[in-house]
Design a protein around this motif. Structure first.
Motif, PDB file in Angstrom:
ATOM      1  N   UNK A  62       1.690   9.872  -9.700  1.00 16.21           N
ATOM      2  CA  UNK A  62       1.306   9.517  -8.087  1.00 16.21           C
ATOM      3  C   UNK A  62       2.434   8.892  -7.506  1.00 16.21           C
ATOM      4  N   UNK A  63       2.959   7.578  -8.156  1.00 15.15           N
ATOM      5  CA  UNK A  63       3.866   6.822  -7.480  1.00 15.15           C
ATOM      6  C   UNK A  63       5.127   7.986  -7.124  1.00 15.15           C
ATOM      7  N   UNK A  64       5.235   8.760  -8.265  1.00 12.91           N
ATOM      8  CA  UNK A  64       6.659   9.803  -7.916  1.00 12.91           C
ATOM      9  C   UNK A  64       6.335  10.365  -6.688  1.00 12.91           C
TER      10      UNK A  64
ATOM     11  N   UNK B 159       0.979  -1.179   0.112  1.00  7.57           N
ATOM     12  CA  UNK B 159       0.079  -0.174  -0.121  1.00  7.57           C
ATOM     13  C   UNK B 159       0.760   1.384  -0.197  1.00  7.57           C
ATOM     14  N   UNK B 160       0.174   2.279  -0.411  1.00  2.55           N
ATOM     15  CA  UNK B 160       0.940   3.777  -0.125  1.00  2.55           C
ATOM     16  C   UNK B 160       1.727   3.729   1.154  1.00  2.55           C
ATOM     17  N   UNK B 161       0.913   3.578   2.349  1.00  2.00           N
ATOM     18  CA  UNK B 161       1.178   4.233   3.611  1.00  2.00           C
ATOM     19  C   UNK B 161       2.469   2.827   3.826  1.00  2.00           C
ATOM     20  N   UNK B 162       2.539   1.845   3.318  1.00  3.92           N
ATOM     21  CA  UNK B 162       3.390   0.731   3.638  1.00  3.92           C
ATOM     22  C   UNK B 162       4.791   1.207   3.057  1.00  3.92           C
ATOM     23  N   UNK B 163       4.610   1.683   1.685  1.00  7.10           N
ATOM     24  CA  UNK B 163       5.663   2.231   1.079  1.00  7.10           C
ATOM     25  C   UNK B 163       6.490   3.400   1.551  1.00  7.10           C
TER      26      UNK B 163
ATOM     27  N   UNK C 176       1.419  12.990   2.532  1.00  5.39           N
ATOM     28  CA  UNK C 176       0.833  13.458   1.540  1.00  5.39           C
ATOM     29  C   UNK C 176       0.108  14.758   1.550  1.00  5.39           C
ATOM     30  N   UNK C 177      -0.472  15.101   2.599  1.00  5.53           N
ATOM     31  CA  UNK C 177      -1.043  16.422   2.738  1.00  5.53           C
ATOM     32  C   UNK C 177       0.052  17.523   2.836  1.00  5.53           C
ATOM     33  N   UNK C 178       1.188  17.401   3.435  1.00  5.92           N
ATOM     34  CA  UNK C 178       2.288  18.379   2.966  1.00  5.92           C
ATOM     35  C   UNK C 178       2.635  18.558   1.638  1.00  5.92           C
ATOM     36  N   UNK C 179       2.431  17.525   0.764  1.00  4.41           N
ATOM     37  CA  UNK C 179       2.759  17.672  -0.487  1.00  4.41           C
ATOM     38  C   UNK C 179       1.497  17.930  -1.223  1.00  4.41           C
ATOM     39  N   UNK C 180       0.475  18.469  -0.633  1.00  4.94           N
ATOM     40  CA  UNK C 180      -0.715  18.947  -1.369  1.00  4.94           C
ATOM     41  C   UNK C 180      -1.578  17.911  -2.087  1.00  4.94           C
TER      42      UNK C 180
ATOM     43  N   UNK D 182      -4.740  11.243  -2.360  1.00  4.31           N
ATOM     44  CA  UNK D 182      -3.946   9.815  -2.589  1.00  4.31           C
ATOM     45  C   UNK D 182      -4.269   9.088  -1.361  1.00  4.31           C
ATOM     46  N   UNK D 183      -4.786   7.937  -1.529  1.00  5.33           N
ATOM     47  CA  UNK D 183      -5.520   7.031  -0.332  1.00  5.33           C
ATOM     48  C   UNK D 183      -4.204   6.457   0.289  1.00  5.33           C
ATOM     49  N   UNK D 184      -3.856   6.405   1.565  1.00  6.67           N
ATOM     50  CA  UNK D 184      -2.854   5.571   1.952  1.00  6.67           C
ATOM     51  C   UNK D 184      -3.066   4.081   1.939  1.00  6.67           C
TER      52      UNK D 184
END
Length: 495
Positions: free
Chosen positions: A148-150, A97-101, A127-131, A135-137
């Motif tokens: 989005x992967x980047x 998942x996004x959060x695991x990565x 993700x919020x800091x990046x605006x 993107x769902x964790x």
């Protein structure tokens, strides 16, 4: 008293056997700034950044972060110290998942158990800091777009508190819209005090995003400039050691008969409708946004993708054929995916250069090594391929030299029609200039070149005519004198 640079690399040297990769390089980046690192392939950029990340150890030299000595034992140690690398080939685990990565290798635990709630909270905060709270964790990383992967990779850097962020060719696989969003994000990170190292072969991007630049050539730092005061021609001159007044050579060309004709060609999904005539002695460019169907068009012509309807004519041959038949008919294709499709990286230069046409190299079923080496040497010198010998594994060459070998295979096969998909993607300016010169020479010799490129100055500089593809439909080919970059982008976006 002035604060020290965020990052300092002083007198860095690195040798691999007899090859000197870095010869006393000095490099420094201030906090709250974007510093571009540019140079030809093989200049030492990757080696320098691997030393910074902890993947390699220098033979000599010092590294400092905020004035303190820095000597990471491995990439994880470098990451924990605040150095984050975002490579051109993204290093996410697509099944996680996004959060695991984002917290991979840095997960908070208690008594050996993962603190799932904290992992999610830290990922969401990054993700919020990046605006990009959109993107769902929980989303699986492999299901996201490349852009989005980047962002997830950059989120990983933010989550662990990076002080130095290295972006290596970050726009090579992005659309123009995603590129502009990345530039806005870089500006945001810069304003928050991050030191950003920006590596790119696109000098127009460097001019747009960076404050300073340092040029590496042959393992040495040959100049640091304020970007605002440096012209592109000056930067190229530092990179290659000479001034390059004419990056896009255009000799007098005499277009002849049509050798490739498409009539309402449609593939399985794309292209939806493509008609054109390609003549001997000309270079015809295909412009368009990523996903418009440009690569699918070349693959369909070459026989890699199925034809749903329409007609292809090559010389006197009409019909839909396999890649093997197309090669026999005099059509060769250069894939945009150099590593995945274009080359066999575990084989030698000679093998890669001759594998599509082994008949002249020995009796049926056999290949004489001397003949094969001679066939390879025929193109090594004219294309200025930097290598030890034809037997050197091609995986050891720089990207630019690998691309020249891929083109040399088409020349060894002596094709009349060259289908070139992003022929200069990911290679340095010096190698680009050599490939542009080669394309010009091929057209002047009566070859026909159909070239896909996302880089509009390249199309306008090398091509005789350009056709724009939008949503799978190919527009009419027009003389480049009738076009400019703005008009091409308007047509590519359907306006």
């Amino acid at each position: 008293m002035m604060s020290p640079p965020r990052l300092e690399m002083l007198g860095v040297r690195k040798r691999f056997g007899a090859t000197i990769a870095l010869d006393g390089v000095d490099f420094a980046v201030d906090p709250g700034s974007v510093h571009a690192l540019v140079g030809e392939n093989g200049a030492g950029k990757s080696t320098l950044m691997k030393i910074l990340a902890g993947a390699l150890k220098p033979d000599e030299g010092q590294l400092r972060l905020d004035g303190e000595s820095f000597a990471p034992m491995n990439p994880l140690a470098g990451r924990r110290a605040g150095v984050a690398m975002i490579y051109q080939e993204l290093s996410l685990c697509p099944h996680l998942s996004v959060e695991e990565n984002i917290l991979l290798g840095m997960e908070p635990t208690v008594a050996g158990w993962l603190k799932r709630g904290e992992i999610r909270a830290r990922a969401r905060d990054a993700l919020q800091q990046l605006g990009h709270a959109d993107i769902s964790p929980k989303a699986r990383a492999g299901t996201l777009s490349i852009a989005k992967q980047q962002l997830v990779e950059i989120g990983r850097a933010v989550a662990v508190g990076c002080r130095v962020l290295v972006l290596d060719e970050p726009t090579s696989s992005l659309t123009q819209a995603d590129t502009q969003r990345l530039f806005q994000l870089v500006a945001t990170l810069k304003n928050r005090g991050h030191a950003i190292v920006y590596i790119s072969h696109f000098l127009e991007e460097v001019k747009q995003v960076a404050d300073k630049l340092t040029v590496l050539r042959d393992g040495r730092s040959v100049g640091t400039r304020d970007v605002a005061g440096a012209s592109i021609s000056e930067i190229i001159g530092l990179m290659v050691g000479r001034q390059m007044e004419d990056l896009y050579p255009r000799s007098p060309r005499q277009p002849g008969e049509a050798i490739l004709e498409l009539d309402a060609l449609a593939g399985k999904s794309k292209p939806r409708n493509a008609s054109l005539q390609l003549r001997r002695g000309e270079v015809l460019g295909i412009a368009g946004l990523m996903g418009a169907g440009r690569t699918e068009l070349l693959r369909t012509i070459f026989g890699l993708d199925a034809v749903r309807s329409g007609r292809v004519r090559v010389g006197t041959f009409i019909g839909n054929h396999s890649p093997t038949r197309r090669l026999r008919e005099g059509v060769g294709m250069l894939s945009e995916d150099r590593k995945g499709e274009g080359l066999a990286l575990n084989l030698s230069i000679a093998d890669n250069m001759t594998m599509s046409n082994l008949a002249p190299l020995g009796p049926p079923g056999l290949v004489a090594p001397r003949r094969q080496d001679a066939a390879a040497r025929k193109w090594i010198a004219p294309l200025a391929i930097k290598c030890r010998s034809p037997r050197q594994p091609i995986g050891q060459l720089s990207g630019g030299n690998q691309q020249k070998v891929a083109i040399a295979r088409l020349l060894h096969h002596d094709v009349d029609v060259l289908l070139l998909d992003e022929p200069t993607r990911g290679i340095d300016v010096g190698s680009k200039a050599q490939i542009y010169r080669l394309i010009d020479e091929l057209a002047c010799a009566g070859k026909a070149v159909l070239m896909v490129s996302s880089y509009l100055p390249e199309l306008l500089g090398t091509c005789d005519r350009v056709a724009v593809m939008c949503r799978g439909v190919l527009g009419p080919a027009r003389d480049v004198e009738q076009l400019d970059a703005q008009q091409i982008m308007m047509e590519a976006t359907g306006n």
